[in-house]
Design a protein around this motif. Structure first.
Motif, PDB file in Angstrom:
ATOM      1  N   VAL A  42      -6.941   7.847 -11.586  1.00 58.63           N
ATOM      2  CA  VAL A  42      -6.967   6.271 -11.149  1.00 58.63           C
ATOM      3  C   VAL A  42      -5.686   6.002 -10.299  1.00 58.63           C
ATOM      4  O   VAL A  42      -5.258   5.970 -10.360  1.00 58.63           O
ATOM      5  CB  VAL A  42      -7.537   5.516 -12.842  1.00 58.63           C
ATOM      6  CG1 VAL A  42      -7.922   4.027 -11.915  1.00 58.63           C
ATOM      7  CG2 VAL A  42      -8.852   5.488 -13.118  1.00 58.63           C
ATOM      8  N   SER A  43      -6.776   5.037  -8.921  1.00 57.91           N
ATOM      9  CA  SER A  43      -5.424   5.375  -8.021  1.00 57.91           C
ATOM     10  C   SER A  43      -4.112   3.984  -8.536  1.00 57.91           C
ATOM     11  O   SER A  43      -4.981   2.833  -9.058  1.00 57.91           O
ATOM     12  CB  SER A  43      -5.955   4.485  -7.310  1.00 57.91           C
ATOM     13  OG  SER A  43      -5.148   3.426  -5.744  1.00 57.91           O
ATOM     14  N   PRO A  44      -3.557   4.300  -8.945  1.00 57.53           N
ATOM     15  CA  PRO A  44      -2.267   2.874  -9.333  1.00 57.53           C
ATOM     16  C   PRO A  44      -2.551   2.018  -8.437  1.00 57.53           C
ATOM     17  O   PRO A  44      -2.100   0.913  -9.206  1.00 57.53           O
ATOM     18  CB  PRO A  44      -0.364   3.619  -8.040  1.00 57.53           C
ATOM     19  CG  PRO A  44      -0.632   4.890  -8.205  1.00 57.53           C
ATOM     20  CD  PRO A  44      -2.173   5.131  -7.714  1.00 57.53           C
ATOM     21  N   LEU A  45      -3.307   1.986  -7.464  1.00 58.71           N
ATOM     22  CA  LEU A  45      -3.142   0.243  -6.925  1.00 58.71           C
ATOM     23  C   LEU A  45      -4.208  -0.392  -7.262  1.00 58.71           C
ATOM     24  O   LEU A  45      -4.140  -1.816  -7.321  1.00 58.71           O
ATOM     25  CB  LEU A  45      -3.434   0.865  -4.913  1.00 58.71           C
ATOM     26  CG  LEU A  45      -4.208  -0.677  -4.145  1.00 58.71           C
ATOM     27  CD1 LEU A  45      -2.737  -1.584  -5.165  1.00 58.71           C
ATOM     28  CD2 LEU A  45      -3.955  -0.570  -3.236  1.00 58.71           C
ATOM     29  N   TYR A  46      -5.486   0.723  -7.675  1.00 53.56           N
ATOM     30  CA  TYR A  46      -6.775  -0.432  -8.455  1.00 53.56           C
ATOM     31  C   TYR A  46      -6.207  -0.928  -9.520  1.00 53.56           C
ATOM     32  O   TYR A  46      -6.845  -2.010 -10.226  1.00 53.56           O
ATOM     33  CB  TYR A  46      -7.583   0.841  -8.245  1.00 53.56           C
ATOM     34  CG  TYR A  46      -9.056   0.477  -9.368  1.00 53.56           C
ATOM     35  CD1 TYR A  46     -10.307   0.160  -9.080  1.00 53.56           C
ATOM     36  CD2 TYR A  46      -9.125   1.175 -11.154  1.00 53.56           C
ATOM     37  CE1 TYR A  46     -11.249  -0.330  -9.564  1.00 53.56           C
ATOM     38  CE2 TYR A  46      -9.756   0.343 -11.650  1.00 53.56           C
ATOM     39  CZ  TYR A  46     -11.067  -0.227 -11.120  1.00 53.56           C
ATOM     40  OH  TYR A  46     -12.289  -0.784 -11.636  1.00 53.56           O
ATOM     41  N   LEU A  47      -5.450   0.030 -10.526  1.00 54.72           N
ATOM     42  CA  LEU A  47      -4.949  -0.231 -12.106  1.00 54.72           C
ATOM     43  C   LEU A  47      -4.158  -1.554 -11.909  1.00 54.72           C
ATOM     44  O   LEU A  47      -4.421  -2.329 -13.034  1.00 54.72           O
ATOM     45  CB  LEU A  47      -3.954   0.936 -12.404  1.00 54.72           C
ATOM     46  CG  LEU A  47      -5.113   2.333 -12.618  1.00 54.72           C
ATOM     47  CD1 LEU A  47      -4.194   2.883 -13.691  1.00 54.72           C
ATOM     48  CD2 LEU A  47      -5.843   1.616 -14.213  1.00 54.72           C
TER      49      LEU A  47
END
Length: 92
Positions: A9-14
Motif C-alpha cells: 500500500v502506498s505510504p501517501l494513501y496510509l
C-alpha cells in the motif's frame, strides 16, 4: 491454489487515511465539547429564568396579601340587598 500476492500500500494513501481519521476524531471531540457547553449555558439560563419567575410570583402574592380586602367590586348603594353595616366595617 496459490494465495494472492500481497500488494504494498502506498505510504501517501496510509498517511491520508490516518490523517482523515485523526481529523474526524478531533472534530468530533471539539464539536461534542461545544454542544456540551451550549447545553450547560441553556440549562443555567433556564434555571435563572425559573428563579426570576418564582420571585415575580412571590412579589405578586405579597402585594395581593397587602391589598385591603373589599366585599366586592364597586359599591351599589341603590341595591336593596346592600348591607350598610358590613360596608361600614370595611372602612374601619
Amino acid at each position: 491454489m496459490q494465495a494472492a500476492p500481497i500488494r504494498k500500500v502506498s505510504p501517501l494513501y496510509l498517511l491520508t487515511r490516518y490523517a482523515a481519521i485523526g481529523l474526524g476524531v478531533s472534530y468530533g471531540f471539539l464539536h461534542a465539547r461545544t454542544l456540551r457547553d451550549r447545553a450547560a449555558h441553556h440549562r443555567l439560563e433556564d434555571e435563572y429564568n425559573n428563579k426570576v419567575e418564582l420571585i415575580s410570583k412571590a412579589k405578586e402574592a405579597f402585594e395581593e396579601s397587602k391589598r385591603p380586602k373589599t366585599l366586592g367590586g364597586p359599591v351599589d348603594f341603590e341595591n336593596p340587598n346592600f348591607d350598610f353595616e358590613a360596608w361600614a366595617r370595611t372602612l374601619e
